[in-house]
Design a protein around this motif. Structure first.
Motif, PDB file in Angstrom:
ATOM      1  N   ALA A 150       0.807  -1.223   0.000  1.00 33.27           N
ATOM      2  CA  ALA A 150       0.000   0.000   0.000  1.00 33.27           C
ATOM      3  C   ALA A 150       0.837   1.269   0.000  1.00 33.27           C
ATOM      4  O   ALA A 150       1.885   1.343   0.644  1.00 33.27           O
ATOM      5  N   GLY A 151       0.332   2.260  -0.718  1.00 35.70           N
ATOM      6  CA  GLY A 151       0.929   3.586  -0.688  1.00 35.70           C
ATOM      7  C   GLY A 151       0.614   4.274   0.631  1.00 35.70           C
ATOM      8  O   GLY A 151      -0.434   4.022   1.244  1.00 35.70           O
ATOM      9  N   SER A 152       1.495   5.137   1.074  1.00 32.84           N
ATOM     10  CA  SER A 152       1.305   5.863   2.332  1.00 32.84           C
ATOM     11  C   SER A 152       0.419   7.091   2.135  1.00 32.84           C
ATOM     12  O   SER A 152       0.181   7.542   1.009  1.00 32.84           O
ATOM     13  N   ARG A 153      -0.037   7.623   3.236  1.00 35.38           N
ATOM     14  CA  ARG A 153      -0.825   8.867   3.207  1.00 35.38           C
ATOM     15  C   ARG A 153      -0.023   9.958   2.505  1.00 35.38           C
ATOM     16  O   ARG A 153      -0.534  10.671   1.648  1.00 35.38           O
ATOM     17  N   GLN A 154       1.263  10.090   2.853  1.00 29.12           N
ATOM     18  CA  GLN A 154       2.109  11.116   2.234  1.00 29.12           C
ATOM     19  C   GLN A 154       2.263  10.872   0.731  1.00 29.12           C
ATOM     20  O   GLN A 154       2.281  11.811  -0.058  1.00 29.12           O
ATOM     21  N   ALA A 155       2.356   9.605   0.331  1.00 24.79           N
ATOM     22  CA  ALA A 155       2.459   9.304  -1.101  1.00 24.79           C
ATOM     23  C   ALA A 155       1.224   9.795  -1.849  1.00 24.79           C
ATOM     24  O   ALA A 155       1.340  10.344  -2.953  1.00 24.79           O
ATOM     25  N   PHE A 156       0.050   9.647  -1.252  1.00 22.21           N
ATOM     26  CA  PHE A 156      -1.164  10.096  -1.931  1.00 22.21           C
ATOM     27  C   PHE A 156      -1.283  11.615  -1.945  1.00 22.21           C
ATOM     28  O   PHE A 156      -1.792  12.175  -2.918  1.00 22.21           O
ATOM     29  N   ILE A 157      -0.816  12.280  -0.924  1.00 29.17           N
ATOM     30  CA  ILE A 157      -0.766  13.749  -0.959  1.00 29.17           C
ATOM     31  C   ILE A 157       0.111  14.183  -2.127  1.00 29.17           C
ATOM     32  O   ILE A 157      -0.256  15.050  -2.932  1.00 29.17           O
ATOM     33  N   ASP A 158       1.277  13.559  -2.233  1.00 26.30           N
ATOM     34  CA  ASP A 158       2.221  13.868  -3.304  1.00 26.30           C
ATOM     35  C   ASP A 158       1.590  13.612  -4.675  1.00 26.30           C
ATOM     36  O   ASP A 158       1.704  14.450  -5.582  1.00 26.30           O
ATOM     37  N   ARG A 159       0.906  12.515  -4.830  1.00 28.59           N
ATOM     38  CA  ARG A 159       0.302  12.166  -6.125  1.00 28.59           C
ATOM     39  C   ARG A 159      -0.827  13.119  -6.497  1.00 28.59           C
ATOM     40  O   ARG A 159      -0.932  13.538  -7.653  1.00 28.59           O
TER      41      ARG A 159
END
Length: 160
Positions: A27-36
């Motif tokens: 799974a992608g992290s919360r921060q990864a989804f903010i970045d995306r």
């Protein structure tokens, strides 16, 4: 149901859906989804009813043919003249699976990719997901070089 670009107001629901669909290692992290959401909003789509996110799909538009592990790192942005949309994640909330939402998200992203001038969508998946992607027009291009989460991933490509 509407399919629109994701926004930061969708973040918590996106993260919850990701965690329900993938192992903690995958799974992608919360921060990864903010970045995306911030770096490639045009290719980060959510399926919603009202304010409820049912599923999402995301990935940058880049030059290349297959997903590589560096594409999951922070700071990746879409290219100005991409050849492919690299699907990093497609997930549907458990209560909304088997309703065609994943297929509708793939179709919506195909339209975005075509408008961006891309010639294909590409992704990696585990062996048990290959039939789903084949039903959606993707071709299996064999084992990927990815070592993400110590899994065996397969390259799937959909020509546009």
């Amino acid at each position: 149901m509407q399919i629109t670009q994701a926004s930061l107001t969708d973040l918590e629901q996106i993260v919850a859906i990701e965690r329900a669909g993938f192992t903690p290692e995958e799974a992608g992290s919360r921060q990864a989804f903010i970045d995306r959401i911030n770096h490639f909003p045009e290719t980060f789509l959510v399926a919603k009813v009202g304010d409820t996110v049912l599923g999402f799909i995301c990935g940058p538009a880049l030059v290349g043919d297959v997903i590589e592990d560096w594409m999951y790192e922070p700071g990746v942005k879409s290219a100005s003249h991409p050849s492919s949309v690299m699907v990093l994640s497609l997930a549907v909330a458990p209560a909304n699976r088997s309703q065609g939402i994943g297929s509708q998200l793939l179709t919506a992203l195909s339209k975005v990719a075509t408008n961006l001038g891309c010639r294909q969508l590409t992704l990696t998946c585990l062996v048990n997901r290959i039939p789903f992607y084949e039903r959606n027009g993707y071709q299996n291009h064999g084992v990927a070089t990815s070592t993400h989460a110590n899994e065996v991933w397969y390259n799937m490509i959909k020509p546009l």
